[in-house]
Design a protein around this motif. Structure first.
Motif, mmCIF file in Angstrom:
data_model
loop_
_atom_site.group_PDB
_atom_site.id
_atom_site.type_symbol
_atom_site.label_atom_id
_atom_site.label_comp_id
_atom_site.label_asym_id
_atom_site.label_seq_id
_atom_site.Cartn_x
_atom_site.Cartn_y
_atom_site.Cartn_z
ATOM 1 N N SER A 149 -8.926 0.831 12.139
ATOM 2 C CA SER A 149 -7.558 0.383 12.394
ATOM 3 C C SER A 149 -6.828 0.256 11.071
ATOM 4 O O SER A 149 -7.442 0.062 10.013
ATOM 5 N N SER A 150 -5.521 0.374 11.123
ATOM 6 C CA SER A 150 -4.680 0.134 9.951
ATOM 7 C C SER A 150 -4.254 -1.333 9.875
ATOM 8 O O SER A 150 -3.525 -1.714 8.962
ATOM 9 N N THR A 151 -4.712 -2.137 10.823
ATOM 10 C CA THR A 151 -4.368 -3.556 10.869
ATOM 11 C C THR A 151 -5.606 -4.403 10.624
ATOM 12 O O THR A 151 -6.589 -4.279 11.349
ATOM 13 N N ARG A 157 -3.823 -9.250 17.090
ATOM 14 C CA ARG A 157 -2.860 -9.173 15.979
ATOM 15 C C ARG A 157 -2.676 -10.504 15.260
ATOM 16 O O ARG A 157 -1.579 -10.842 14.837
ATOM 17 N N GLN A 180 -0.970 -5.371 7.827
ATOM 18 C CA GLN A 180 -0.798 -3.955 8.123
ATOM 19 C C GLN A 180 -0.957 -3.116 6.870
ATOM 20 O O GLN A 180 -0.467 -3.476 5.797
ATOM 21 N N GLU A 184 -5.839 3.937 8.332
ATOM 22 C CA GLU A 184 -6.868 3.214 9.073
ATOM 23 C C GLU A 184 -8.057 2.929 8.156
ATOM 24 O O GLU A 184 -9.100 3.584 8.220
ATOM 25 N N TYR A 186 -9.578 -0.187 7.843
ATOM 26 C CA TYR A 186 -10.363 -1.346 8.239
ATOM 27 C C TYR A 186 -11.356 -0.976 9.335
ATOM 28 O O TYR A 186 -11.043 -0.190 10.232
ATOM 29 N N ARG A 268 0.428 -0.130 0.862
ATOM 30 C CA ARG A 268 1.097 0.396 2.047
ATOM 31 C C ARG A 268 1.467 1.871 1.914
ATOM 32 O O ARG A 268 1.216 2.664 2.790
ATOM 33 N N PRO A 271 4.877 4.743 5.469
ATOM 34 C CA PRO A 271 4.364 4.712 6.834
ATOM 35 C C PRO A 271 4.055 6.118 7.310
ATOM 36 O O PRO A 271 4.648 7.093 6.844
#
Length: 313
Positions: A149-151, A157, A180, A184, A186, A268, A271
């Motif tokens: 995941s990217s989070t 969340r 965030q 991905e 994580y 980051r 995006p």
């Protein structure tokens, strides 16, 4: 996290099945013939912690229960890791409860510490530890690491971790939002793979299932603490978790992983949607430039245009 028992186990007879109710500092556990339910304490069930002089409670009480609900469904759908089957979620006037399938096994911690009627020999305990090591390191971790995941944080969340890692004294705090990143980066972690959360088949000493996914979520690679390799008992006189060589587990490196995004911000970049638009624009610009050059070359070859000053057609 291994809870502290604050009330005695009670037994009642209901519809030809025995129900065990086990109350700990922040949960009530209800065992029935085929189901297991864990729920929040009701107001009259809270206990007093004399050590800190306040009502005993762990941080993120409801969030952790919601996260385990989501994790049981998520893991069952995306891996072959054995977990109890999710059955029901309910909310009774703000008191949340999670009901799942009850599987017939024994906790690894009970078998290793001789707290049950099943007594293992030293050789059998060595076999059990070896079986668990192989199962987690060859089957569980590779599958969890493929879930990306990217989070950073839980499936809902929000972001919290095992108390030994976070060292947070925020029993009444609200979980912060997840972090965030642009890619991905994580991996999914159980975050409490201790022996009290590993259910064993007592006849074969193989792993039956993994339980207590309350702290699970997406975290940096290497975040999973090897609780399953701890000694028995797990702690020394200082309250430190010890591995099989008597060395305290490394929590500081995991704390650094949590601090880095908070203090410095995640890397980051652009995006993904913006990066795609940028690459598409660059590609179209390249096409336009080369098409124009090709048209100029063709026009020169057919002498439809002149490249010499004063030349006319």
């Amino acid at each position: 996290m291994a809870p502290t028992i604050t009330k005695n186990v009670t037994k009642t007879q209901q519809d030809e099945s025995i129900t065990f109710e086990w109350t700990v500092v922040d949960r009530v556990y209800e065992y029935r013939a085929t189901t297991f339910t864990k729920r929040q304490l009701r107001p009259h069930e809270t206990t007093w912690n004399p050590r800190v002089g306040e009502v005993a409670q762990y941080a993120f009480n409801r969030e952790r229960l919601e996260n385990e609900r989501d994790a049981l469904i998520f893991i069952a759908r995306n891996t072959t890791i054995p977990v109890p089957r999710f059955i029901k979620w309910s909310d009774d006037n703000g008191v949340a409860s999670l009901t799942m399938e009850k599987l017939d096994g024994r906790l690894m911690s009970w078998l290793m510490e001789d707290v049950l009627d099943v007594k293992l020999t030293t050789e059998e305990k060595a076999t059990l530890q070896r079986n668990v090591n192989l199962f987690i390191e060859n089957i569980v971790l590779p599958q969890l690491q493929k879930l990306r995941s990217s989070t950073m944080g839980q499936l809902g969340r929000v972001l919290f971790s095992h108390p030994e890692v976070s060292q947070a004294d925020s029993r009444f705090a609200k979980a912060p939002p997840a972090i965030q990143a642009a890619i991905e980066c994580y991996q999914y972690s159980h975050n409490d793979l201790a022996t009290h959360n590993i259910v064993i088949k007592p006849d074969s000493l193989d792993v039956l299932c993994l339980i207590d996914w309350e702290y699970s979520g997406f975290f940096p690679p290497g975040f999973e603490v090897p609780f399953w390799r701890c000694q028995h008992p797990k702690w020394n006189a200082k309250g430190e978790w010890l591995d099989q060589n008597g060395v305290p587990l490394d929590f500081e490196s995991r704390r650094a992983m949590l601090r880095a995004p908070v203090n410095k911000g995640p890397k980051r970049g652009l995006p993904i949607a913006h990066l795609f638009a940028y690459m598409l624009g660059a590609f179209l610009s390249w096409i336009k430039t080369h098409v124009n050059r090709a048209l100029l070359f063709l026009l020169k070859e057919t002498k439809l245009i002149s490249t010499e000053p004063g030349e006319t057609h």
